[in-house]
Design a protein around this motif. Structure first.
Motif, PDB file in Angstrom:
ATOM      1  N   TYR A  92      12.604 -33.054   5.658  1.00 52.58           N
ATOM      2  CA  TYR A  92      12.577 -33.336   7.091  1.00 52.58           C
ATOM      3  C   TYR A  92      13.707 -32.588   7.802  1.00 52.58           C
ATOM      4  CZ  TYR A  92      12.993 -35.833  11.504  1.00 52.58           C
ATOM      5  OH  TYR A  92      13.090 -36.148  12.839  1.00 52.58           O
ATOM      6  N   TYR A  93      14.902 -32.609   7.214  1.00 49.18           N
ATOM      7  CA  TYR A  93      16.025 -31.903   7.828  1.00 49.18           C
ATOM      8  C   TYR A  93      15.777 -30.397   7.844  1.00 49.18           C
ATOM      9  CZ  TYR A  93      18.411 -36.390   7.619  1.00 49.18           C
ATOM     10  OH  TYR A  93      18.750 -37.706   7.784  1.00 49.18           O
ATOM     11  N   GLU A  94      15.055 -29.905   6.864  1.00 54.39           N
ATOM     12  CA  GLU A  94      14.654 -28.494   6.880  1.00 54.39           C
ATOM     13  C   GLU A  94      13.668 -28.250   8.030  1.00 54.39           C
ATOM     14  OE1 GLU A  94      12.336 -25.133   4.197  1.00 54.39           O
ATOM     15  OE2 GLU A  94      12.642 -27.133   3.350  1.00 54.39           O
ATOM     16  N   GLU A  95      12.701 -29.132   8.198  1.00 56.29           N
ATOM     17  CA  GLU A  95      11.724 -29.014   9.291  1.00 56.29           C
ATOM     18  C   GLU A  95      12.417 -29.013  10.654  1.00 56.29           C
ATOM     19  OE1 GLU A  95       8.952 -32.254   8.920  1.00 56.29           O
ATOM     20  OE2 GLU A  95       8.340 -31.632   6.904  1.00 56.29           O
ATOM     21  N   ARG A  96      13.472 -29.793  10.777  1.00 58.93           N
ATOM     22  CA  ARG A  96      14.228 -29.900  12.034  1.00 58.93           C
ATOM     23  C   ARG A  96      15.228 -28.758  12.192  1.00 58.93           C
ATOM     24  NH1 ARG A  96      12.041 -32.270  15.731  1.00 58.93           N
ATOM     25  NH2 ARG A  96      14.006 -32.871  16.634  1.00 58.93           N
ATOM     26  N   LYS A  97      15.222 -27.811  11.268  1.00 57.85           N
ATOM     27  CA  LYS A  97      16.082 -26.625  11.294  1.00 57.85           C
ATOM     28  C   LYS A  97      17.570 -26.980  11.253  1.00 57.85           C
ATOM     29  CE  LYS A  97      12.676 -23.657  13.502  1.00 57.85           C
ATOM     30  NZ  LYS A  97      11.925 -23.504  12.312  1.00 57.85           N
ATOM     31  N   LEU A  98      17.882 -27.921  10.364  1.00 51.66           N
ATOM     32  CA  LEU A  98      19.271 -28.305  10.158  1.00 51.66           C
ATOM     33  C   LEU A  98      19.826 -27.704   8.870  1.00 51.66           C
ATOM     34  CD1 LEU A  98      19.032 -32.064  11.171  1.00 51.66           C
ATOM     35  CD2 LEU A  98      19.861 -30.144  12.549  1.00 51.66           C
ATOM     36  N   VAL A  99      18.937 -27.378   7.941  1.00 48.03           N
ATOM     37  CA  VAL A  99      19.332 -26.789   6.664  1.00 48.03           C
ATOM     38  C   VAL A  99      18.283 -25.736   6.308  1.00 48.03           C
ATOM     39  CG1 VAL A  99      18.174 -28.532   5.229  1.00 48.03           C
ATOM     40  CG2 VAL A  99      20.169 -27.337   4.341  1.00 48.03           C
ATOM     41  N   PHE A 100      18.736 -24.671   5.643  1.00 48.96           N
ATOM     42  CA  PHE A 100      17.859 -23.531   5.392  1.00 48.96           C
ATOM     43  C   PHE A 100      17.888 -23.124   3.915  1.00 48.96           C
ATOM     44  CE2 PHE A 100      19.434 -23.455   9.700  1.00 48.96           C
ATOM     45  CZ  PHE A 100      18.271 -23.326  10.439  1.00 48.96           C
ATOM     46  N   PRO A 101      17.099 -23.795   3.086  1.00 48.79           N
ATOM     47  CA  PRO A 101      17.066 -23.422   1.665  1.00 48.79           C
ATOM     48  C   PRO A 101      16.331 -22.102   1.476  1.00 48.79           C
ATOM     49  CG  PRO A 101      15.395 -25.064   2.108  1.00 48.79           C
ATOM     50  CD  PRO A 101      16.181 -24.896   3.381  1.00 48.79           C
ATOM     51  N   GLU A 102      16.652 -21.450   0.373  1.00 48.35           N
ATOM     52  CA  GLU A 102      15.880 -20.275  -0.023  1.00 48.35           C
ATOM     53  C   GLU A 102      14.739 -20.756  -0.903  1.00 48.35           C
ATOM     54  OE1 GLU A 102      18.480 -17.463  -1.912  1.00 48.35           O
ATOM     55  OE2 GLU A 102      19.542 -17.048  -0.046  1.00 48.35           O
ATOM     56  N   ARG A 103      13.803 -19.880  -1.164  1.00 47.29           N
ATOM     57  CA  ARG A 103      12.678 -20.224  -2.046  1.00 47.29           C
ATOM     58  C   ARG A 103      12.739 -19.337  -3.283  1.00 47.29           C
ATOM     59  NH1 ARG A 103       8.980 -24.325  -0.340  1.00 47.29           N
ATOM     60  NH2 ARG A 103       9.559 -24.760   1.810  1.00 47.29           N
ATOM     61  N   SER A 104      12.453 -19.940  -4.431  1.00 44.17           N
ATOM     62  CA  SER A 104      12.370 -19.175  -5.679  1.00 44.17           C
ATOM     63  C   SER A 104      11.046 -18.425  -5.697  1.00 44.17           C
ATOM     64  CB  SER A 104      12.463 -20.119  -6.883  1.00 44.17           C
ATOM     65  OG  SER A 104      11.276 -20.887  -6.967  1.00 44.17           O
ATOM     66  N   ALA A 105      10.847 -17.609  -6.702  1.00 43.11           N
ATOM     67  CA  ALA A 105       9.595 -16.865  -6.840  1.00 43.11           C
ATOM     68  C   ALA A 105       8.396 -17.823  -6.909  1.00 43.11           C
ATOM     69  CB  ALA A 105       9.644 -15.984  -8.077  1.00 43.11           C
ATOM     70  N   LYS A 106       8.617 -19.010  -7.452  1.00 42.46           N
ATOM     71  CA  LYS A 106       7.548 -20.009  -7.555  1.00 42.46           C
ATOM     72  C   LYS A 106       7.462 -20.914  -6.327  1.00 42.46           C
ATOM     73  CE  LYS A 106       7.592 -20.178 -12.581  1.00 42.46           C
ATOM     74  NZ  LYS A 106       7.697 -21.048 -13.749  1.00 42.46           N
ATOM     75  N   GLY A 107       8.301 -20.652  -5.320  1.00 38.33           N
ATOM     76  CA  GLY A 107       8.247 -21.429  -4.080  1.00 38.33           C
ATOM     77  C   GLY A 107       9.123 -22.665  -4.056  1.00 38.33           C
ATOM     78  N   ASN A 108       9.923 -22.876  -5.091  1.00 33.53           N
ATOM     79  CA  ASN A 108      10.808 -24.042  -5.121  1.00 33.53           C
ATOM     80  C   ASN A 108      12.009 -23.822  -4.207  1.00 33.53           C
ATOM     81  OD1 ASN A 108       9.246 -25.355  -7.121  1.00 33.53           O
ATOM     82  ND2 ASN A 108      10.233 -24.114  -8.689  1.00 33.53           N
ATOM     83  N   ARG A 109      12.414 -24.878  -3.522  1.00 32.06           N
ATOM     84  CA  ARG A 109      13.586 -24.792  -2.650  1.00 32.06           C
ATOM     85  C   ARG A 109      14.851 -24.696  -3.504  1.00 32.06           C
ATOM     86  NH1 ARG A 109       9.875 -28.063  -0.243  1.00 32.06           N
ATOM     87  NH2 ARG A 109       9.649 -27.910   2.018  1.00 32.06           N
ATOM     88  N   LYS A 110      15.789 -23.871  -3.033  1.00 31.45           N
ATOM     89  CA  LYS A 110      17.092 -23.722  -3.692  1.00 31.45           C
ATOM     90  C   LYS A 110      18.186 -23.894  -2.640  1.00 31.45           C
ATOM     91  CE  LYS A 110      15.746 -22.557  -7.862  1.00 31.45           C
ATOM     92  NZ  LYS A 110      16.198 -23.177  -9.074  1.00 31.45           N
ATOM     93  N   TYR A 111      19.145 -24.747  -2.950  1.00 33.36           N
ATOM     94  CA  TYR A 111      20.222 -25.078  -2.030  1.00 33.36           C
ATOM     95  C   TYR A 111      21.561 -24.643  -2.605  1.00 33.36           C
ATOM     96  CZ  TYR A 111      16.676 -28.061   0.073  1.00 33.36           C
ATOM     97  OH  TYR A 111      15.535 -28.529   0.663  1.00 33.36           O
ATOM     98  N   SER A 112      22.560 -24.544  -1.737  1.00 34.18           N
ATOM     99  CA  SER A 112      23.922 -24.212  -2.149  1.00 34.18           C
ATOM    100  C   SER A 112      24.797 -25.464  -2.067  1.00 34.18           C
ATOM    101  CB  SER A 112      24.496 -23.128  -1.231  1.00 34.18           C
ATOM    102  OG  SER A 112      24.658 -23.644   0.084  1.00 34.18           O
ATOM    103  N   PHE A 113      26.020 -25.357  -2.577  1.00 30.06           N
ATOM    104  CA  PHE A 113      26.969 -26.460  -2.447  1.00 30.06           C
ATOM    105  C   PHE A 113      27.311 -26.679  -0.969  1.00 30.06           C
ATOM    106  CE2 PHE A 113      27.695 -25.443  -6.932  1.00 30.06           C
ATOM    107  CZ  PHE A 113      27.628 -26.707  -7.472  1.00 30.06           C
ATOM    108  N   ALA A 114      27.342 -25.606  -0.191  1.00 32.01           N
ATOM    109  CA  ALA A 114      27.579 -25.739   1.247  1.00 32.01           C
ATOM    110  C   ALA A 114      26.440 -26.526   1.898  1.00 32.01           C
ATOM    111  CB  ALA A 114      27.726 -24.361   1.897  1.00 32.01           C
ATOM    112  N   ASP A 115      25.205 -26.296   1.448  1.00 28.98           N
ATOM    113  CA  ASP A 115      24.065 -27.066   1.959  1.00 28.98           C
ATOM    114  C   ASP A 115      24.215 -28.547   1.621  1.00 28.98           C
ATOM    115  OD1 ASP A 115      22.752 -24.793   3.000  1.00 28.98           O
ATOM    116  OD2 ASP A 115      21.669 -24.453   1.114  1.00 28.98           O
ATOM    117  N   VAL A 116      24.672 -28.847   0.408  1.00 28.82           N
ATOM    118  CA  VAL A 116      24.875 -30.241  -0.013  1.00 28.82           C
ATOM    119  C   VAL A 116      25.886 -30.906   0.920  1.00 28.82           C
ATOM    120  CG1 VAL A 116      25.773 -31.727  -1.855  1.00 28.82           C
ATOM    121  CG2 VAL A 116      24.216 -29.832  -2.413  1.00 28.82           C
ATOM    122  N   GLU A 117      27.003 -30.214   1.189  1.00 24.78           N
ATOM    123  CA  GLU A 117      28.017 -30.768   2.091  1.00 24.78           C
ATOM    124  C   GLU A 117      27.443 -30.979   3.488  1.00 24.78           C
ATOM    125  OE1 GLU A 117      31.197 -27.945   1.800  1.00 24.78           O
ATOM    126  OE2 GLU A 117      31.976 -28.848  -0.038  1.00 24.78           O
TER     127      GLU A 117
END
Length: 108
Positions: free
Chosen positions: A31-56
């Protein structure tokens, strides 16, 4: 030991691990991604990948939500902070150009 700046920003953490670290459900995180608050990358298989900065950031968002702040307000605050950062960077670049043009050296 100096902190490697890329360690916090590398997108390597799966949504399940982020959920465990933050206490948020995977649905809340999406939901927070949909609201453009966090921007994960996608793996080759389409899985979301986050950073430690994203966690914070997600923890900060969750804390603000608990205080009653709406996601729209959080997004507006993020945009304002981004603009301030950009303005500061431009001022520093301009100051550097002026200093270089006129041979002004920083005192140490």
């Amino acid at each position: 030991m100096a902190e490697d700046p890329s360690y916090k920003t590398r997108k390597v953490i799966t949504i399940g691990v982020v959920s465990e670290l933050t206490g948020l459900s995977e649905r809340q995180i999406r939901y927070y991604e949909e609201r453009k608050l966090v921007f994960p990358e996608r793996s080759a298989k389409g899985n979301r990948k986050y950073s430690f900065a994203d966690v914070e950031l997600l923890i900060d968002i969750a804390n603000k939500r608990e205080e009653g702040v709406q996601t729209f307000e959080i997004r507006q605050d993020m945009l304002r902070a981004e603009k301030r950062k950009e303005k500061k960077k431009k001022r520093e670049l301009l100051r550097g150009e002026i200093n270089a043009r006129f041979g002004i050296q920083k005192e140490r």
